[in-house]
Design a protein around this motif. Structure first.
Motif, short mmCIF file in Angstrom:
data_model
loop_
_atom_site.label_atom_id
_atom_site.label_comp_id
_atom_site.label_asym_id
_atom_site.label_seq_id
_atom_site.Cartn_x
_atom_site.Cartn_y
_atom_site.Cartn_z
N UNK A 1 0.82 -1.23 0.00
CA UNK A 1 0.00 0.00 0.00
C UNK A 1 0.85 1.27 0.00
N UNK A 2 1.87 1.31 0.85
CA UNK A 2 2.66 2.55 1.00
C UNK A 2 3.32 2.93 -0.32
N UNK A 3 3.93 1.96 -1.02
CA UNK A 3 4.59 2.26 -2.28
C UNK A 3 3.57 2.63 -3.35
N UNK A 4 2.44 1.94 -3.37
CA UNK A 4 1.40 2.26 -4.35
C UNK A 4 0.88 3.68 -4.13
N UNK A 5 0.68 4.05 -2.87
CA UNK A 5 0.20 5.41 -2.57
C UNK A 5 1.23 6.45 -3.01
N UNK B 1 -5.69 0.18 -7.80
CA UNK B 1 -4.77 0.45 -6.69
C UNK B 1 -4.34 -0.87 -6.05
N UNK B 2 -5.31 -1.76 -5.85
CA UNK B 2 -4.99 -3.06 -5.27
C UNK B 2 -4.05 -3.84 -6.17
N UNK B 3 -4.26 -3.73 -7.50
CA UNK B 3 -3.38 -4.44 -8.43
C UNK B 3 -1.95 -3.91 -8.34
N UNK B 4 -1.80 -2.58 -8.22
CA UNK B 4 -0.47 -1.98 -8.11
C UNK B 4 0.18 -2.39 -6.79
N UNK B 5 -0.60 -2.36 -5.69
CA UNK B 5 -0.07 -2.79 -4.39
C UNK B 5 0.34 -4.26 -4.43
N UNK B 6 -0.48 -5.05 -5.11
CA UNK B 6 -0.16 -6.49 -5.23
C UNK B 6 1.15 -6.68 -5.98
N UNK B 7 1.35 -5.84 -7.01
CA UNK B 7 2.59 -5.96 -7.78
C UNK B 7 3.80 -5.58 -6.94
N UNK B 8 3.68 -4.53 -6.15
CA UNK B 8 4.77 -4.15 -5.25
C UNK B 8 5.06 -5.27 -4.25
N UNK B 9 4.01 -5.90 -3.72
CA UNK B 9 4.20 -7.01 -2.79
C UNK B 9 4.93 -8.17 -3.49
N UNK B 10 4.58 -8.39 -4.78
CA UNK B 10 5.25 -9.45 -5.54
C UNK B 10 6.73 -9.13 -5.72
N UNK B 11 7.03 -7.86 -5.98
CA UNK B 11 8.43 -7.47 -6.14
C UNK B 11 9.19 -7.67 -4.83
N UNK B 12 8.55 -7.35 -3.71
CA UNK B 12 9.21 -7.56 -2.41
C UNK B 12 9.54 -9.03 -2.21
N UNK B 13 8.65 -9.92 -2.66
CA UNK B 13 8.94 -11.35 -2.52
C UNK B 13 10.13 -11.75 -3.39
N UNK B 14 10.26 -11.13 -4.58
CA UNK B 14 11.42 -11.40 -5.43
C UNK B 14 12.71 -10.95 -4.75
N UNK B 15 12.66 -9.77 -4.13
CA UNK B 15 13.83 -9.26 -3.43
C UNK B 15 14.22 -10.17 -2.26
N UNK B 16 13.21 -10.62 -1.50
CA UNK B 16 13.48 -11.51 -0.38
C UNK B 16 14.06 -12.84 -0.87
N UNK B 17 13.50 -13.35 -1.97
CA UNK B 17 14.01 -14.61 -2.55
C UNK B 17 15.46 -14.45 -2.98
N UNK B 18 15.78 -13.28 -3.55
CA UNK B 18 17.16 -13.01 -3.97
C UNK B 18 18.10 -12.99 -2.77
N UNK B 19 17.70 -12.29 -1.71
CA UNK B 19 18.53 -12.22 -0.51
C UNK B 19 18.74 -13.60 0.11
N UNK B 20 17.69 -14.41 0.10
CA UNK B 20 17.81 -15.76 0.66
C UNK B 20 18.80 -16.58 -0.15
#
Length: 591
Positions: A146-150, A167-186
């Motif tokens: 939500x914060x990044x979408x806003x 808005x929900x779709x954009x927030x969902x996409x940001x959440x998906x990107x965060x999961x990619x970043x976390x997967x990369x760090x792992x």
């Protein structure tokens, strides 16, 4: 999809080089189809790391060079810039060791060790984050975006509101990107340096070109109102960029509390997230904490095994039909659950993410029991207990862990030490200082648990030092357990199985359920009080936390604020008139 670095690394002479194709959309792509960089190293692992850094910088360069016209392109550019900025920061943390550097005030480890600690911490945080996001996806909860979408909507003045499905779709996409970043760090933390994520294409329906282009000129940039029906989004201040779950994990990494503390507090944070979502710490206010507290007042004190996998809201809903089921006490809600959230918010405050700790002052209030949960043993009960078969007949039930069955209760009766403090003693913890025999308790429940406790003369009269001498035969090390048959229980208490055995055994003689092994500690406290021992000295003997911060001054490296002779005088005042313990030789263990 991901870009595999290893496919683009090759040897040129005795050193590695990195080849990368120029994207078609970059203006000079027709002049140069690919770029080649000399990595100036013959170490493949280092080459992969350097190639990853170059790749990140090139991706940022491609975006700057690519002429992007129209709202759709600009929006994608902004999201992509954030993606690569976060990826660059993850790469920096991986290389620098900075994630753990701040946890050392002095004696900072060598850089390689610091990097290794940071990578392990990065992996733990990323793994926990992925688990959280998996649960959120299953619940269709994309509030972490939500914060990044806003921010995007505000910057571009895009006309659709936060209750719009786009808005929900954009927030969902940001959440998906965060999961990619976390997967990369792992994966980086697991030495998969070859892994590099690709930026995911944004959903087409978020930004119809015609609609956004026609509205961009007429709608000035503005701060969009929050979703009116969402408790998470109402009156939210600017995001801090740190989720509650992340704040807790960073607290755990930096402060390194006991494993049992981390496990308990993490479960409490999970309860909060079940009810309120994994919120940005800046968006949590007192009402959220109060709502959490009110919900927990309906939470059962004991869960059925089948219910333990349910989320908090589902558990509360299920137990509505069981009004007679015992609920969590106000004490448990305050000391465990609100405290678990508070330590994360406190860490966020101390590190500049929020100004205030909003959980302060929020407390559950319930009826205060005038009867303590644990009562001291009376003198008559002590006489009955120490005349029972283990002491008077030499029985050694298997649950009593051999000689621990007699010595752990005796030590507790004349030192006031906690069960787990006694159960975790090593042979090297029984020593002598200034001619006084003592126990060195190295760790325990509180900060003041580390202390030296002189041995009472009655303990020595009964033969405890002879037992220690027998244990030391055979050139065993000082780190050998004093009571080796005491079984390891849960993370919460190494001596948990012994506690359960003592409960069963002692209730044959003292059936009162308010009397347990911990009652020895209450018994000692009362004996010291009756003997007129000063409270500060009592606390030093028993390892209680100091009520006044000034009491922390004057402590030596072992946590003692008194000379050992003064502590010995206090211990010597413990007296149980008429209690005469006689120990019989041990018989064979009984099952």
């Amino acid at each position: 999809m991901s870009f595999r670095l290893s496919a683009n690394i090759f040897r040129r002479g005795d050193q590695y080089a990195f080849r990368v194709r120029v994207p078609v959309l970059v203006p000079f792509a027709q002049m140069r189809r690919e770029l080649v960089f000399s990595l100036r190293t013959d170490n493949r692992r280092m080459a992969l790391t350097l190639a990853a850094t170059i790749r990140l910088r090139l991706d940022s360069l491609w975006m700057r060079l690519n002429e992007m016209n129209g709202t759709k392109a600009d929006l994608e550019k902004l999201v992509k810039a954030w993606f690569y900025r976060e990826l660059n920061e993850a790469q920096r943390l991986y290389m620098s060791g900075d994630l753990m550097r701040g946890t050392y005030e002095s004696d900072i480890p060598e850089l390689d060790d610091l990097r290794q600690e940071s990578r392990e911490a990065m992996g733990n945080i990323a793994e926990h984050k992925l688990e959280m996001m998996t649960t959120e996806r299953q619940r269709h909860d994309f509030s972490r975006g939500y914060a990044k979408a806003r921010e995007v909507l505000t910057q571009f003045g895009i006309p659709f509101q936060e209750h719009d499905q786009r808005f929900t779709a954009l927030a969902k996409h940001y959440a998906h990107i965060e999961s990619l970043l976390a997967e990369t760090q792992l994966r980086w933390s697991q030495d998969d340096l070859d892994y590099m994520p690709n930026f995911p294409i944004l959903p087409e329906g978020i930004y119809p070109d015609a609609e956004l282009k026609s509205s961009a000129a007429t709608v000035p940039p503005k701060i969009l109102p929050p979703i009116q029906d969402s408790p998470i989004m109402q009156s939210s201040p600017q995001a801090a960029g740190l989720l509650l779950s992340e704040a807790f994990e960073r607290y755990a990494v930096e402060r390194k509390p006991k494993l049992a503390t981390v496990k308990g507090y993490r479960a409490s944070v999970r309860r909060f997230i079940d009810l309120q979502g994994d919120m940005d710490v800046a968006h949590i206010n007192k009402k959220h904490i109060a709502a959490f507290k009110d919900a927990l007042l309906q939470f059962p004190a004991a869960l059925k095994v089948a219910d333990r996998a349910l989320t908090t809201d589902k558990i509360i809903e299920r137990y509505k039909s069981l009004p007679d089921a015992r609920r969590l006490s106000a004490e448990t809600i305050n000391a465990k659950h609100i405290s678990g959230v508070s330590v994360a918010l406190q860490w966020a405050s101390e590190n500049g993410y929020v100004d205030t700790v909003v959980s302060r002052g929020v407390r559950a209030k319930g009826p205060v029991s005038k009867i303590p949960k644990r009562l001291p043993y009376s003198l008559e009960e002590l006489k009955v207990l120490f005349a029972s078969s283990v002491f008077s007949d030499g029985e050694r039930p298997s649950g009593g862990a051999g000689e621990a069955a007699i010595w752990m209760p005796i030590l507790a009766l004349f030192t006031g030490a906690r069960l787990n403090e006694i159960g975790s003693l090593r042979l090297g913890d029984v020593s002598q200082e200034s001619g006084i025999d003592l126990l060195f308790i190295r760790d325990g429940k509180t900060e003041n648990a580390r202390r030296k406790v002189p041995l009472h003369d009655e303990i020595k009269r009964l033969g405890f030092l002879d037992y220690v001498a027998q244990c030391r035969e055979g050139n065993v090390g000082s780190d050998t357990k004093l009571f080796p048959l005491v079984k390891t229980g849960s993370e919460k208490a190494e001596s948990g199985p012994f506690s359960q055995w003592w409960g069963r055994y002692a209730r044959r003689s003292v059936p009162d359920r308010a009397k347990a092994f911990h009652s020895f500690r209450h018994t000692v406290k009362r004996a010291l009080r009756n003997a007129g021992v000063d409270k500060t000295l009592r606390d030093a003997v028993m390892g209680h936390e100091a009520e006044d911060v000034a009491e922390a001054y004057g402590l030596d490296e072992d946590g003692n604020g008194f000379e050992i002779a003064i502590l010995h005088q206090a211990i010597s005042k413990i007296d149980y008139p008429g209690l005469n313990i006689v120990l019989a030789p041990a018989l064979l263990s009984k099952n």
